[in-house]
Design a protein around this motif. Structure first.
Motif, PDB file in Angstrom:
ATOM      1  N   UNK A 174      37.642  40.258  20.966  1.00 23.71           N
ATOM      2  CA  UNK A 174      36.615  40.461  21.741  1.00 23.71           C
ATOM      3  C   UNK A 174      35.223  39.605  21.093  1.00 23.71           C
ATOM      4  N   UNK A 175      35.286  38.910  19.840  1.00 21.83           N
ATOM      5  CA  UNK A 175      34.382  38.480  19.351  1.00 21.83           C
ATOM      6  C   UNK A 175      34.508  36.875  18.922  1.00 21.83           C
ATOM      7  N   UNK A 176      35.438  36.292  19.456  1.00 21.35           N
ATOM      8  CA  UNK A 176      35.710  34.917  19.290  1.00 21.35           C
ATOM      9  C   UNK A 176      35.964  34.099  20.494  1.00 21.35           C
ATOM     10  N   UNK A 177      34.905  34.188  21.346  1.00 20.98           N
ATOM     11  CA  UNK A 177      34.900  33.180  22.485  1.00 20.98           C
ATOM     12  C   UNK A 177      35.019  31.566  22.225  1.00 20.98           C
ATOM     13  N   UNK A 178      35.095  30.536  22.912  1.00 24.50           N
ATOM     14  CA  UNK A 178      35.388  29.308  22.477  1.00 24.50           C
ATOM     15  C   UNK A 178      34.156  28.774  21.769  1.00 24.50           C
ATOM     16  N   UNK A 179      34.104  28.000  20.866  1.00 29.09           N
ATOM     17  CA  UNK A 179      32.841  27.408  20.167  1.00 29.09           C
ATOM     18  C   UNK A 179      32.866  27.703  18.691  1.00 29.09           C
ATOM     19  N   UNK A 180      32.125  27.470  17.947  1.00 30.14           N
ATOM     20  CA  UNK A 180      32.064  27.468  16.745  1.00 30.14           C
ATOM     21  C   UNK A 180      31.261  28.955  16.245  1.00 30.14           C
ATOM     22  N   UNK A 181      32.160  29.310  14.944  1.00 26.54           N
ATOM     23  CA  UNK A 181      31.895  30.873  14.616  1.00 26.54           C
ATOM     24  C   UNK A 181      31.967  30.682  13.084  1.00 26.54           C
ATOM     25  N   UNK A 182      31.344  31.538  12.379  1.00 23.94           N
ATOM     26  CA  UNK A 182      31.143  31.993  10.986  1.00 23.94           C
ATOM     27  C   UNK A 182      32.036  33.132  10.551  1.00 23.94           C
ATOM     28  N   UNK A 183      32.902  33.002   9.677  1.00 20.90           N
ATOM     29  CA  UNK A 183      33.708  34.214   9.321  1.00 20.90           C
ATOM     30  C   UNK A 183      33.330  34.577   7.947  1.00 20.90           C
ATOM     31  N   UNK A 184      33.056  35.822   7.674  1.00 22.91           N
ATOM     32  CA  UNK A 184      32.596  35.967   6.287  1.00 22.91           C
ATOM     33  C   UNK A 184      33.454  37.275   5.765  1.00 22.91           C
ATOM     34  N   UNK A 185      33.727  37.148   4.496  1.00 19.06           N
ATOM     35  CA  UNK A 185      34.535  38.319   3.993  1.00 19.06           C
ATOM     36  C   UNK A 185      34.020  38.703   2.671  1.00 19.06           C
ATOM     37  N   UNK A 186      33.780  40.177   3.163  1.00 22.70           N
ATOM     38  CA  UNK A 186      32.745  40.675   1.638  1.00 22.70           C
ATOM     39  C   UNK A 186      34.120  41.588   1.037  1.00 22.70           C
ATOM     40  N   UNK A 187      34.233  41.441  -0.331  1.00 22.32           N
ATOM     41  CA  UNK A 187      35.171  42.137  -0.972  1.00 22.32           C
ATOM     42  C   UNK A 187      34.606  42.993  -2.099  1.00 22.32           C
ATOM     43  N   UNK A 188      35.436  44.086  -2.401  1.00 24.21           N
ATOM     44  CA  UNK A 188      34.916  44.780  -3.857  1.00 24.21           C
ATOM     45  C   UNK A 188      36.178  45.050  -4.514  1.00 24.21           C
ATOM     46  N   UNK A 189      36.089  44.186  -5.726  1.00 21.87           N
ATOM     47  CA  UNK A 189      37.254  44.107  -6.567  1.00 21.87           C
ATOM     48  C   UNK A 189      37.037  45.361  -7.731  1.00 21.87           C
ATOM     49  N   UNK A 190      37.998  46.052  -7.974  1.00 19.36           N
ATOM     50  CA  UNK A 190      38.032  46.939  -9.260  1.00 19.36           C
ATOM     51  C   UNK A 190      39.208  46.642 -10.139  1.00 19.36           C
ATOM     52  N   UNK A 191      38.732  46.593 -11.449  1.00 17.25           N
ATOM     53  CA  UNK A 191      39.455  46.366 -12.756  1.00 17.25           C
ATOM     54  C   UNK A 191      40.711  45.656 -12.473  1.00 17.25           C
ATOM     55  N   UNK A 192      41.070  44.545 -11.856  1.00 13.77           N
ATOM     56  CA  UNK A 192      42.159  43.689 -11.997  1.00 13.77           C
ATOM     57  C   UNK A 192      41.925  42.461 -11.147  1.00 13.77           C
ATOM     58  N   UNK A 193      42.973  41.639 -10.976  1.00  9.61           N
ATOM     59  CA  UNK A 193      42.604  40.649 -10.284  1.00  9.61           C
ATOM     60  C   UNK A 193      42.281  40.614  -8.933  1.00  9.61           C
ATOM     61  N   UNK A 194      41.523  39.923  -8.425  1.00 14.37           N
ATOM     62  CA  UNK A 194      40.965  40.110  -6.886  1.00 14.37           C
ATOM     63  C   UNK A 194      40.997  38.677  -6.162  1.00 14.37           C
ATOM     64  N   UNK A 195      40.390  39.139  -4.855  1.00 17.69           N
ATOM     65  CA  UNK A 195      40.134  37.943  -3.783  1.00 17.69           C
ATOM     66  C   UNK A 195      41.580  37.497  -2.959  1.00 17.69           C
ATOM     67  N   UNK A 196      41.056  36.504  -2.584  1.00 20.50           N
ATOM     68  CA  UNK A 196      42.383  36.045  -1.530  1.00 20.50           C
ATOM     69  C   UNK A 196      43.594  35.205  -2.444  1.00 20.50           C
TER      70      UNK A 196
END
Length: 207
Positions: A174-196
């Motif tokens: 519902x939020x990706x019609x044809x065209x250019x888009x920005x994806x933003x991922x906000x993460x909260x890391x707790x006391x270990x390795x993190x991220x993607x």
């Protein structure tokens, strides 16, 4: 994923050969679920089904490097770090297939971080059930498309109490019609390795 599945199956077959030679050569009696080698092969088999059928078809592999920034004071949410027109002069590129700590991010960093990337949706994808799959992702997560929050993933502080595949799937139809888009991922890391730590991708869900 096809190559990963084939390599995993070959490895498991060789291990079975060792077990048949003598049971003391291997220790497989405790293996149950996704945390073990057979579970990992099953995970890649599942990812293959999303990209090459029967459950889905790969639309695009998302960029290997995303723009990245730590957010120790949690200012990014209020400063709109998910919006498309953001000045990224203070951001840095970070790979999505490696933990952030092994890429020079402060060791054992605890707190908020952001990843961003721009994508292009082709006209032939219109009307399809488009999903983004994060195959390896640590931490509590919020996903924004063009500055708007579209989904949130909860996370138990003790990481081993979470789903051991560490995946996240979000329906973006519902939020990706044809065209250019920005994806933003906000993460909260707790006391270990993190991220993607596995590269994300877009796929079209099969009917």
């Amino acid at each position: 994923y096809q190559a990963a599945v084939q390599a995993g199956e070959r490895g498991l077959a060789w291990r079975d050969t060792l077990t048949q030679m003598h049971p003391t050569f291997t220790t497989t009696g405790l293996e149950r679920g996704d945390a073990w080698w057979p579970g990992e092969v099953d995970q890649y088999r599942n990812l293959l089904s999303l990209t090459e059928g029967p459950r889905g078809r790969l639309l695009q592999t998302l960029p290997l490097e995303w723009d990245f920034r730590t957010d120790p004071h949690d200012a990014g949410l209020h400063q709109g770090w998910g919006r498309p027109d953001l000045d990224l002069a203070t951001w840095r590129p970070l790979r999505t297939d490696l933990y952030m700590e092994v890429q020079g991010v402060t060791e054992n960093y605890d707190g908020f971080v952001w990843y961003r990337t721009d994508i292009e949706i082709n006209a032939n994808a219109e009307g399809q059930q488009i999903h983004v799959r994060f195959p390896g992702l640590f931490g509590k997560a919020w996903l924004y498309v063009d500055g708007y929050l579209v989904d949130h993933r909860p996370w138990r502080p003790m990481w081993w109490h979470n789903d051991y595949r560490f995946e996240w799937d979000v329906d973006l139809s519902e939020v990706l019609p044809p065209g250019r888009h920005t994806l933003a991922l906000r993460l909260h890391n707790e006391h270990h390795m993190g991220g993607m730590w596995r590269r994300p991708f877009l796929y079209a869900e099969s009917d």
